[in-house]
Design a protein around this motif. Structure first.
Motif, PDB file in Angstrom:
ATOM      1  N   ASP A   1       0.859  -1.234  -0.018  1.00 36.02           N
ATOM      2  CA  ASP A   1      -0.066   0.124  -0.174  1.00 36.02           C
ATOM      3  C   ASP A   1       0.891   1.388   0.061  1.00 36.02           C
TER       4      ASP A   1
ATOM      5  N   ARG B   1       1.451   4.102  -2.874  1.00 31.43           N
ATOM      6  CA  ARG B   1       1.142   5.414  -2.855  1.00 31.43           C
ATOM      7  C   ARG B   1       2.316   6.321  -3.325  1.00 31.43           C
TER       8      ARG B   1
ATOM      9  N   ARG C   1      -4.294  -5.534   3.068  1.00 32.64           N
ATOM     10  CA  ARG C   1      -3.975  -4.124   2.879  1.00 32.64           C
ATOM     11  C   ARG C   1      -4.703  -3.567   3.963  1.00 32.64           C
TER      12      ARG C   1
END
Length: 266
Positions: free
Chosen positions: A162, A166, A265
């Motif tokens: 994750d 990002r 996640r």
């Protein structure tokens, strides 16, 4: 003795440090480490680490010839960019836990701050080195490694993916992991690109004896003996099995297990 596996097999770990067949790097000379448990409940594991190549270490040879352990982990290192120093050598240790890792967090310099800030503040002072591997260990401890290792490692992997996404990292994680509390050993094979580093487990000893009834080595080991390795230690037919992509397994007293690995996640 540790030397029975570290030095004596045809393609032993020491041989692999010079001539890796399946690794990304043919030579793994940026340090080594071994951690072992003694048969005493609650005992903190011992470790030996060095920054030189395993094939030239007199200390490693001396310890391997002297230590007898029912459960041990051994690692040879090829740095992915962090310094060659003892604190960066595997296995990493916290309380009764050992951890080692083959792989990398892609573009670690981009995501390092987010990962380090996610580690439990009470655990943070115990981090000694600068590798992504040690950060993964303490992140897994933060997510509950001591209570449920597979779930904690799935949460660790999901968190890293994750964070990587990002920061624009397409395939953030490449890992094969081994970790132990002294009683059981867990191994994980996973990568974001679904082409993970190699990982093998040895066939059940009783089955191997049926396949090779005249092999003297198989007569002298326990029925519970199991090896988890990055590369097979020899060419004995039927002795080695690849861990499937995106799976985890546990070696324990009684029946061992293997299950799919699914990152979780945040």
């Amino acid at each position: 003795m540790l030397e029975e596996l570290l030095y004596k097999p045809t393609h032993s770990l020491i041989d692999q440090s010079l001539h890796s067949r399946l690794g990304v790097e043919t030579t793994n000379g940026d340090g080594y480490g071994v951690g072992w448990y003694l048969p005493a409940d609650g005992q903190r594991p011992g470790t030996l680490k060095g920054i030189g190549p395993a094939w030239g270490s007199r200390n490693l040879r001396e310890v391997a010839a002297s230590v007898r352990s029912p459960l041990f982990l051994a690692h040879i290192r090829a740095s992915t960019g962090t310094p060659v120093q003892e604190s960066n050598c595997h296995p990493f240790r916290f309380e009764n836990w050992l951890w080692m890792h083959n792989g990398m967090i892609a573009d670690y310099h981009k995501v390092k701050r987010d990962i380090m800030l996610a580690i439990d503040p009470d655990l943070f002072p115990d981090i000694e080195g600068s590798t992504d591997s040690e950060a993964m260990f303490y992140l897994a401890l933060t997510f509950g490694l001591r209570d449920d290792p597979p779930i904690a490692i799935e949460q660790m992997a999901g968190f890293i993916e994750d964070v990587g996404h990002r920061h624009g990292v397409e395939n953030p994680l490449q890992m094969t992991i081994a970790t132990s509390d002294g009683e059981r050993l867990w191994a994980v094979r996973y990568s974001s690109v679904h082409n993970s580093r190699s990982l093998f487990f040895s066939t059940d000893v009783e089955d191997l004896r049926r396949l090779h009834p005249d092999n003297p080595m198989l007569q002298g080991i326990s029925d519970e003996t199991r090896l988890i390795v990055s590369e097979p230690l020899g060419d004995l037919p039927g002795a080695w099995n690849a861990v499937p992509e995106a799976h985890w397994g546990v070696v324990q007293e009684g029946a061992d297990e293997i299950h799919p690995f699914i990152p979780k996640r945040p």
